[in-house]
Design a protein around this motif. Structure first.
Motif, mmCIF file in Angstrom:
data_model
loop_
_atom_site.group_PDB
_atom_site.id
_atom_site.type_symbol
_atom_site.label_atom_id
_atom_site.label_comp_id
_atom_site.label_asym_id
_atom_site.label_seq_id
_atom_site.Cartn_x
_atom_site.Cartn_y
_atom_site.Cartn_z
ATOM 1 N N THR A 22 0.820 -1.211 0.000
ATOM 2 C CA THR A 22 0.000 0.000 0.000
ATOM 3 C C THR A 22 0.857 1.265 0.000
ATOM 4 O OG1 THR A 22 -0.180 -0.136 2.420
ATOM 5 C CG2 THR A 22 -1.958 -1.124 1.124
ATOM 6 N N ARG A 23 2.128 1.117 -0.331
ATOM 7 C CA ARG A 23 3.074 2.217 -0.446
ATOM 8 C C ARG A 23 3.338 2.912 0.898
ATOM 9 N NH1 ARG A 23 4.897 4.268 -5.320
ATOM 10 N NH2 ARG A 23 3.146 3.402 -6.455
ATOM 11 N N GLU A 24 3.294 2.167 1.962
ATOM 12 C CA GLU A 24 3.613 2.704 3.282
ATOM 13 C C GLU A 24 5.033 2.314 3.656
ATOM 14 O OE1 GLU A 24 0.491 0.843 5.497
ATOM 15 O OE2 GLU A 24 -0.797 2.608 5.398
ATOM 16 N N PHE A 25 5.696 3.210 4.358
ATOM 17 C CA PHE A 25 7.086 2.963 4.770
ATOM 18 C C PHE A 25 7.167 1.751 5.689
ATOM 19 C CE2 PHE A 25 10.164 3.524 8.211
ATOM 20 C CZ PHE A 25 11.337 3.514 7.504
ATOM 21 N N VAL A 26 8.188 0.896 5.461
ATOM 22 C CA VAL A 26 8.416 -0.274 6.310
ATOM 23 C C VAL A 26 9.768 -0.174 7.023
ATOM 24 C CG1 VAL A 26 8.712 -2.790 6.381
ATOM 25 C CG2 VAL A 26 6.940 -1.775 4.920
ATOM 26 N N SER A 27 10.853 0.072 6.262
ATOM 27 C CA SER A 27 12.167 0.110 6.900
ATOM 28 C C SER A 27 13.164 0.931 6.100
ATOM 29 C CB SER A 27 12.718 -1.313 7.090
ATOM 30 O OG SER A 27 12.937 -1.935 5.841
ATOM 31 N N ASN A 28 14.194 1.412 6.813
ATOM 32 C CA ASN A 28 15.329 2.136 6.229
ATOM 33 C C ASN A 28 16.580 1.282 6.316
ATOM 34 O OD1 ASN A 28 14.164 4.596 5.502
ATOM 35 N ND2 ASN A 28 14.434 5.486 7.520
#
Length: 232
Positions: free
Chosen positions: A193-199
């Motif tokens: 859903t194009r949400e941030f998960v990790s860097n």
């Protein structure tokens, strides 16, 4: 024999906007892993799920290494954007935006996903299903297939110079005289859903000369042209 597919990507300009920069937009020096995966999905025509990132599930296991070919050069310019907010005092918003000038990168992709063969077919014909771009749609990307190369895991030597950008967790950094290094944190994974998960934090030489490191638990890889890589 293990192998990787290699292609170059370049453009006149690129903008990989840092999400924490608002009034003045700043750009990363190279495309995050999420951008590379999105570009691959565009070339082979994977469904994005109606403006989302459905394709990421199909490609998230790709092993990708990125080498900076042209020295990083940036320029700031002003974009005249349309203000779409209701009751806005002005129809336009002037935004200072940082742009990369003549960016060029070499991408190495391990043959660990069936989509890699499909990508190679598109690149060999100089075709793409959707138009690939570098960060924003007006920065059209030029993709050039280099070919295949065998790849092998090697035992790290003391002070080995790695040619790709390197995840900081993989090594001990060894400074070299008269060399410039940058540490930066870039997006690594997003949800469908194009949400941030990790860097993930990386170190790299913005002039493209490689970085000297001592590896910890993970080992580097070597390709046929002698380049030493670490995967994003």
């Amino acid at each position: 024999m293990e192998k990787v597919m290699i292609f170059n990507v370049s453009s006149r300009f690129a903008i990989f906007r840092k999400p924490y920069s608002t009034t003045s937009s700043l750009s990363y020096d190279f495309p995050p892993r999420t951008v590379v995966i999105g570009m691959i999905a565009a070339v082979i025509g994977l469904d994005n799920g109606g403006g989302k990132a459905k394709y990421f599930e199909e490609l998230k296991d790709l092993k990708i290494a990125l080498e900076i070919l042209n020295p990083v050069m940036k320029k700031r310019t002003v974009f005249n954007n349309l203000n779409t907010k209701s009751h806005a005092s002005s129809r336009h918003i002037l935004t200072i935006t940082e742009m990369l000038i003549n960016p060029a990168y070499r991408i190495y992709i391990w043959y660990n996903n069936e989509k890699v063969e499909l990508l190679k077919k598109f690149l060999a014909k100089k075709e793409s299903y959707y138009t690939p771009y570098l960060g924003v749609s007006n920065c059209i990307a030029k993709l050039d297939l280099v070919g295949d190369s065998k790849i092998e895991e090697i035992d790290p030597k003391e002070g080995m110079v790695v040619n790709s950008v390197i995840p900081r967790s993989d090594f001990f950094f060894v400074p070299m005289p008269s060399q410039k290094y940058v540490f930066d944190t870039l997006p690594y994974e997003i949800s469908p859903t194009r949400e941030f998960v990790s860097n993930k934090e990386y170190v790299y030489n913005p002039n493209g000369g490689g970085v000297k490191v001592k590896f910890q638990e993970k080992k580097p890889f070597k390709v046929s042209n002698g380049k030493i890589l670490s995967f994003m």
